[in-house]
Motif scaffolding. Structure first.
Motif, PDB file in Angstrom:
ATOM      1  N   ALA A 122       0.561  -1.192  -0.051  1.00 35.07           N
ATOM      2  CA  ALA A 122      -0.001  -0.134  -0.038  1.00 35.07           C
ATOM      3  C   ALA A 122       0.808   1.277  -0.120  1.00 35.07           C
ATOM      4  N   PHE A 123       2.079   1.215   0.835  1.00 35.01           N
ATOM      5  CA  PHE A 123       2.781   2.221   0.646  1.00 35.01           C
ATOM      6  C   PHE A 123       3.360   2.716  -0.594  1.00 35.01           C
ATOM      7  N   ARG A 124       3.758   1.434  -1.310  1.00 30.98           N
ATOM      8  CA  ARG A 124       4.418   1.780  -2.394  1.00 30.98           C
ATOM      9  C   ARG A 124       3.669   2.227  -3.476  1.00 30.98           C
ATOM     10  N   GLU A 125       2.047   1.718  -3.498  1.00 27.95           N
ATOM     11  CA  GLU A 125       1.140   2.345  -4.389  1.00 27.95           C
ATOM     12  C   GLU A 125       1.003   3.628  -4.262  1.00 27.95           C
ATOM     13  N   HIS A 126       1.046   4.094  -2.933  1.00 28.13           N
ATOM     14  CA  HIS A 126       0.732   5.697  -2.672  1.00 28.13           C
ATOM     15  C   HIS A 126       1.872   6.591  -2.723  1.00 28.13           C
ATOM     16  N   HIS A 127       3.063   5.862  -2.629  1.00 29.20           N
ATOM     17  CA  HIS A 127       4.176   6.935  -2.581  1.00 29.20           C
ATOM     18  C   HIS A 127       5.240   6.536  -3.765  1.00 29.20           C
ATOM     19  N   GLY A 128       4.871   5.374  -4.449  1.00 34.70           N
ATOM     20  CA  GLY A 128       6.092   5.146  -5.383  1.00 34.70           C
ATOM     21  C   GLY A 128       7.097   4.616  -4.932  1.00 34.70           C
ATOM     22  N   HIS A 129       7.429   4.292  -3.864  1.00 39.31           N
ATOM     23  CA  HIS A 129       8.755   3.833  -3.388  1.00 39.31           C
ATOM     24  C   HIS A 129       8.501   3.199  -2.158  1.00 39.31           C
ATOM     25  N   LEU A 130       9.580   2.388  -1.667  1.00 38.16           N
ATOM     26  CA  LEU A 130       9.698   1.592  -0.306  1.00 38.16           C
ATOM     27  C   LEU A 130      10.879   2.410   0.483  1.00 38.16           C
ATOM     28  N   ASN A 131      11.244   3.716   0.425  1.00 39.10           N
ATOM     29  CA  ASN A 131      12.205   4.152   1.214  1.00 39.10           C
ATOM     30  C   ASN A 131      11.384   4.915   2.327  1.00 39.10           C
ATOM     31  N   ILE A 132      11.121   3.929   3.340  1.00 42.04           N
ATOM     32  CA  ILE A 132       9.958   4.093   4.392  1.00 42.04           C
ATOM     33  C   ILE A 132      11.002   4.565   5.611  1.00 42.04           C
ATOM     34  N   ARG A 133      11.006   5.888   5.664  1.00 44.20           N
ATOM     35  CA  ARG A 133      11.716   6.356   7.070  1.00 44.20           C
ATOM     36  C   ARG A 133      10.920   6.626   8.530  1.00 44.20           C
ATOM     37  N   ASP A 134      11.462   6.747   9.438  1.00 42.07           N
ATOM     38  CA  ASP A 134      10.722   6.704  10.663  1.00 42.07           C
ATOM     39  C   ASP A 134       9.635   7.818  10.834  1.00 42.07           C
ATOM     40  N   ARG A 135      10.023   8.875  10.174  1.00 38.25           N
ATOM     41  CA  ARG A 135       9.102   9.995  10.051  1.00 38.25           C
ATOM     42  C   ARG A 135       7.768   9.772   9.500  1.00 38.25           C
ATOM     43  N   ASP A 136       7.969   8.726   8.230  1.00 36.53           N
ATOM     44  CA  ASP A 136       6.761   8.274   7.421  1.00 36.53           C
ATOM     45  C   ASP A 136       5.781   7.291   8.231  1.00 36.53           C
ATOM     46  N   ASP A 137       6.662   6.166   8.842  1.00 39.41           N
ATOM     47  CA  ASP A 137       5.779   5.221   9.537  1.00 39.41           C
ATOM     48  C   ASP A 137       6.929   4.452  10.331  1.00 39.41           C
ATOM     49  N   ALA A 138       7.165   4.995  11.629  1.00 39.57           N
ATOM     50  CA  ALA A 138       8.165   4.432  12.446  1.00 39.57           C
ATOM     51  C   ALA A 138       7.976   2.826  12.570  1.00 39.57           C
ATOM     52  N   LYS A 139       6.869   2.416  12.838  1.00 41.55           N
ATOM     53  CA  LYS A 139       6.629   1.110  12.982  1.00 41.55           C
ATOM     54  C   LYS A 139       6.996   0.288  12.087  1.00 41.55           C
ATOM     55  N   LEU A 140       6.771   0.533  10.821  1.00 38.95           N
ATOM     56  CA  LEU A 140       7.003  -0.031   9.563  1.00 38.95           C
ATOM     57  C   LEU A 140       8.432  -0.064   9.327  1.00 38.95           C
ATOM     58  N   ALA A 141       8.900   1.208   9.303  1.00 38.35           N
ATOM     59  CA  ALA A 141      10.426   1.379   9.386  1.00 38.35           C
ATOM     60  C   ALA A 141      11.330   0.446  10.150  1.00 38.35           C
ATOM     61  N   ARG A 142      11.042   0.193  11.280  1.00 46.14           N
ATOM     62  CA  ARG A 142      11.729  -0.643  12.290  1.00 46.14           C
ATOM     63  C   ARG A 142      11.324  -2.195  11.899  1.00 46.14           C
ATOM     64  N   TRP A 143      10.207  -2.356  11.351  1.00 49.46           N
ATOM     65  CA  TRP A 143       9.804  -3.788  10.923  1.00 49.46           C
ATOM     66  C   TRP A 143      10.807  -4.086   9.909  1.00 49.46           C
ATOM     67  N   MET A 144      11.007  -2.849   8.722  1.00 44.76           N
ATOM     68  CA  MET A 144      11.950  -3.509   7.623  1.00 44.76           C
ATOM     69  C   MET A 144      13.171  -3.612   8.129  1.00 44.76           C
ATOM     70  N   ARG A 145      13.766  -2.870   9.026  1.00 46.54           N
ATOM     71  CA  ARG A 145      15.303  -2.906   9.577  1.00 46.54           C
ATOM     72  C   ARG A 145      15.370  -4.497  10.060  1.00 46.54           C
ATOM     73  N   ARG A 146      14.375  -4.855  10.881  1.00 50.38           N
ATOM     74  CA  ARG A 146      14.263  -6.262  11.361  1.00 50.38           C
ATOM     75  C   ARG A 146      14.531  -7.333  10.357  1.00 50.38           C
ATOM     76  N   MET A 147      13.773  -7.005   9.232  1.00 51.47           N
ATOM     77  CA  MET A 147      13.522  -8.085   8.244  1.00 51.47           C
ATOM     78  C   MET A 147      15.169  -8.099   7.500  1.00 51.47           C
ATOM     79  N   ARG A 148      15.589  -7.176   7.328  1.00 52.70           N
ATOM     80  CA  ARG A 148      17.064  -6.927   6.691  1.00 52.70           C
ATOM     81  C   ARG A 148      18.035  -7.744   7.575  1.00 52.70           C
TER      82      ARG A 148
END
Length: 125
Positions: A58-84
Motif C-alpha cells: 500500500a505504501f508503494r502504491e501511494h508513494h511510488g517507493h519503499l524508502n520508508i523512514r521513521d517520520r513516514d511510519d516508524a513501526k513499518l520502518a523498524r519492521w523493515m530493518r528487522r527483516m533486513r
C-alpha cells in the motif's frame, strides 16, 4: 386439596421437561465477523508478517517507493530493518524473502536510508 395442588405442580413440571426435550432451545446469536474481534490483533506472527507486506504494498502504491523512514511510519520502518537483519543472519525463510522480493523490498539499504555499495550475502547454514 393438597393432592390437587401437588398433582398440578407435578403436571406443570412434567410439561416443562417435555417441552425442553421436544422443543430445542433457540439458536445462539451469530458471532460477529472475525475482523471486528479483538483477537485479530493477537493472531500469530505469520499473520503479522503478511499484514506488514500488505502495508508495504500500500505504501508503494501511494508513494511510488519503499524508502520508508521513521517520520513516514516508524513501526513499518523498524519492521523493515528487522527483516533486513533477519535475512542477513539467515533467520528469514525463503518463502518470506520471496514475498518481500515480490513487493520490491530493497535489501541493500543502511539504517540511515542510503543505499549500500555492496550486496550483503546471507550467512551459510
Amino acid at each position: 386439596p393438597d393432592t390437587a395442588f401437588s398433582l398440578a405442580r407435578v403436571l406443570k413440571t412434567f410439561i416443562e421437561e417435555e417441552a425442553q426435550v421436544f422443543d430445542p432451545p433457540p439458536p445462539s446469536p451469530p458471532h460477529p465477523p472475525a475482523s471486528s474481534t479483538p483477537a485479530e490483533k493477537r493472531r500469530g506472527p505469520k499473520d503479522h508478517f503478511y499484514r506488514r507486506v500488505e502495508a508495504l504494498r500500500a505504501f508503494r502504491e501511494h508513494h511510488g517507493h519503499l524508502n520508508i523512514r521513521d517520520r513516514d511510519d516508524a513501526k513499518l520502518a523498524r519492521w523493515m530493518r528487522r527483516m533486513r537483519t533477519q535475512r542477513r543472519d539467515g533467520a528469514l525463510s525463503d518463502k518470506r524473502v520471496a514475498a518481500l522480493d515480490e513487493v520490491g523490498f530493497d535489501w541493500n539499504v543502511r539504517a540511515n536510508g542510503r543505499p549500500r555499495m555492496y550486496v550483503a550475502q546471507p550467512k551459510p547454514l
